[in-house]
Every structure is written in structure tokens, then in C-alpha cells.
Design a protein around this motif. Structure first.
Motif, short mmCIF file in Angstrom:
data_model
loop_
_atom_site.label_atom_id
_atom_site.label_comp_id
_atom_site.label_asym_id
_atom_site.label_seq_id
_atom_site.Cartn_x
_atom_site.Cartn_y
_atom_site.Cartn_z
N THR A 194 65.66 28.81 69.29
CA THR A 194 67.10 27.79 69.76
C THR A 194 67.26 28.08 68.68
OG1 THR A 194 65.32 26.10 69.55
CG2 THR A 194 65.72 26.63 71.54
N ARG A 195 66.82 28.02 66.97
CA ARG A 195 67.32 28.25 65.79
C ARG A 195 68.42 30.05 65.95
NH1 ARG A 195 62.40 27.61 62.88
NH2 ARG A 195 61.80 30.00 63.58
N ALA A 196 69.66 28.90 65.42
CA ALA A 196 70.70 30.43 65.23
C ALA A 196 70.08 31.47 64.04
CB ALA A 196 71.69 29.68 64.10
N SER A 197 68.92 31.07 62.80
CA SER A 197 68.71 31.96 61.87
C SER A 197 66.94 33.42 62.93
CB SER A 197 67.66 31.22 61.22
OG SER A 197 66.28 30.19 61.58
N ASP A 198 67.39 33.06 64.22
CA ASP A 198 65.87 33.38 65.28
C ASP A 198 67.23 34.86 65.64
OD1 ASP A 198 63.84 31.09 66.06
OD2 ASP A 198 63.61 32.13 64.30
N TYR A 199 68.31 34.91 65.07
CA TYR A 199 69.14 35.67 66.60
C TYR A 199 69.57 36.26 64.71
CZ TYR A 199 68.67 33.34 70.21
OH TYR A 199 68.30 32.16 71.74
N ASP A 200 69.72 38.17 65.05
CA ASP A 200 70.14 38.81 64.35
C ASP A 200 71.78 39.42 64.90
OD1 ASP A 200 67.80 41.63 64.27
OD2 ASP A 200 69.36 40.36 65.56
N SER A 201 72.05 39.03 65.85
CA SER A 201 72.97 40.25 66.35
C SER A 201 74.12 38.94 67.13
CB SER A 201 73.05 40.85 66.89
OG SER A 201 72.51 42.15 66.09
N TRP A 202 75.17 38.89 66.52
CA TRP A 202 76.12 37.81 67.30
C TRP A 202 77.27 38.23 67.40
CZ3 TRP A 202 74.81 31.97 66.81
CH2 TRP A 202 74.29 32.18 66.62
N GLY A 203 78.13 37.92 68.94
CA GLY A 203 79.65 38.35 69.26
C GLY A 203 80.44 37.33 68.88
N GLN A 204 81.52 37.48 69.01
CA GLN A 204 82.56 37.63 67.84
C GLN A 204 83.55 36.35 68.29
OE1 GLN A 204 83.07 39.41 71.10
NE2 GLN A 204 84.99 38.61 71.82
N GLY A 205 83.09 36.00 69.89
CA GLY A 205 83.06 34.19 70.61
C GLY A 205 84.37 34.50 71.54
N THR A 206 83.87 33.48 72.05
CA THR A 206 85.34 33.34 73.39
C THR A 206 85.60 31.64 73.26
OG1 THR A 206 85.55 33.32 75.57
CG2 THR A 206 83.60 32.94 74.74
N GLN A 207 86.98 31.45 73.30
CA GLN A 207 87.20 29.76 73.51
C GLN A 207 87.33 29.22 74.52
OE1 GLN A 207 88.25 27.85 70.23
NE2 GLN A 207 88.72 26.63 71.60
N VAL A 208 86.59 28.18 74.57
CA VAL A 208 86.99 26.80 75.65
C VAL A 208 87.37 25.74 74.99
CG1 VAL A 208 85.02 25.81 76.99
CG2 VAL A 208 84.66 27.79 76.28
N THR A 209 88.68 25.35 75.61
CA THR A 209 89.68 24.52 75.43
C THR A 209 89.13 23.20 76.50
OG1 THR A 209 90.58 25.79 73.78
CG2 THR A 209 91.18 23.38 74.69
N VAL A 210 88.95 22.31 76.72
CA VAL A 210 88.45 20.81 77.82
C VAL A 210 89.44 20.10 77.34
CG1 VAL A 210 87.25 20.43 79.34
CG2 VAL A 210 86.20 22.13 77.99
N PHE A 211 90.17 20.13 77.89
CA PHE A 211 90.97 18.66 77.84
C PHE A 211 91.43 17.72 78.68
CE2 PHE A 211 94.60 19.22 81.54
CZ PHE A 211 94.28 20.98 82.25
N SER A 212 91.53 16.05 78.79
CA SER A 212 90.93 15.42 79.74
C SER A 212 92.65 15.09 80.46
CB SER A 212 90.70 13.85 78.81
OG SER A 212 92.08 13.64 77.82
N CYS A 228 77.31 34.72 71.68
CA CYS A 228 76.66 34.64 72.52
C CYS A 228 75.44 35.65 70.90
CB CYS A 228 75.85 35.94 73.44
SG CYS A 228 76.78 37.55 73.42
N ALA A 229 74.67 35.82 71.14
CA ALA A 229 73.32 36.38 70.39
C ALA A 229 72.44 36.63 70.92
CB ALA A 229 73.13 34.67 69.14
N ALA A 230 71.28 37.83 70.12
CA ALA A 230 70.56 38.79 70.18
C ALA A 230 69.41 37.89 69.78
CB ALA A 230 71.20 39.89 70.75
N ALA A 231 68.61 37.72 69.64
CA ALA A 231 67.00 37.74 68.84
C ALA A 231 66.00 38.56 69.80
CB ALA A 231 66.07 36.68 69.61
N PRO A 232 65.90 39.50 68.49
CA PRO A 232 64.75 40.46 68.83
C PRO A 232 63.14 40.74 69.12
CG PRO A 232 65.15 40.26 66.47
CD PRO A 232 66.47 39.45 66.81
N THR A 233 63.04 38.61 68.64
CA THR A 233 61.61 38.44 69.49
C THR A 233 61.63 38.39 71.20
OG1 THR A 233 62.22 35.94 69.44
CG2 THR A 233 61.00 37.62 66.80
N GLY A 234 62.37 38.15 71.54
CA GLY A 234 63.01 37.96 73.08
C GLY A 234 62.24 37.05 73.87
N GLY A 235 61.85 35.33 73.04
CA GLY A 235 61.84 34.31 73.47
C GLY A 235 63.34 34.32 73.68
#
Length: 124
Positions: free
Chosen positions: A106-124, A96-103
């Protein structure tokens, strides 16, 4: 930058659902647009979904728009990503990421804060 903590990832079978959450604390969450991105091994970070600060606007990647839903609860300082009908190709680390502009950006460059990530694994 502001602190973000994701949770809710896991290992699931194709067709199942997961709900990711991203919690914020200590800052004005309601002023930021929020987004979800994902990154699979060896691939670039990819936009998934975003939501404006008051939930009036949302954006989705074409690959997920009929299966994923982004929402936020400003009272709880949390943004969610409900993922249904998961597919093996959804396997990735989700950020997840936070964009100070409030909108609903869709571009990663619009976000200046990021979480550490959570893994999602989907098996068939």
C-alpha cells in the motif's frame, strides 16, 4: 525498473464506470505485486488498490473499496482496475506500479516501477 503502460482513462459522468488496464512486457509479471495509485493536481500521490502476484491478497483505499475492483491476468501480463460509481473526487491521473516483493503493498515506497499514467476525469 520494468516498463508499464496504462490505458483506459477518459472523461465520464458521475455514476459511470471505467476500466483501467496496465500492460507489462518483457519481464516476469507474475513475480511482482501490482498496485494502482492516483494523483490529482496539487495533491500527493494516493494509494488506490493493490494485488499480490497470485491474486490471493488485495488491498483497497477506504475511499474506493466498495466501488473499485483490482484484478490481474498473469497469462496476459495485465492488471486491471474496474471503477464503478465514479465521483468527481475520483478525478486524477492514475498510475500502475510494480512491487518486487510480490505482495499487495500500500505504500508508494514499496514500488520501484511506475507507468506514465492515464487521466480519469469525472464530471457531475
Amino acid at each position: 525498473q520494468v516498463p508499464l503502460v496504462e490505458s483506459g482513462g477518459g472523461l465520464v459522468q458521475a455514476g459511470e464506470s471505467l476500466r483501467l488496464a496496465c500492460a507489462a512486457s518483457g519481464w516476469r509479471f507474475d513475480l511482482f505485486g501490482m498496485g494502482w495509485f492516483r494523483q490529482a493536481p496539487g495533491k500527493e500521490r494516493q494509494f488506490v488498490a493493490s494485488i499480490s502476484r497470485r491474486s490471493s491478497n488485495k488491498a483497497y483505499a477506504e475511499l474506493v473499496k466498495d466501488r473499485f475492483t483490482i484484478s490481474r491476468d498473469n497469462a496476459q501480463n495485465t492488471v486491471y482496475l474496474q471503477m464503478n460509481s465514479l465521483k468527481p473526487e475520483d478525478t486524477a491521473a492514475y498510475y500502475c506500479a510494480a512491487a518486487p516483493t510480490g505482495g499487495a503493498r500500500t505504500r508508494a515506497s514499496d514500488y520501484d516501477s511506475w507507468g506514465q499514467g492515464t487521466q480519469v476525469t469525472v464530471f457531475s
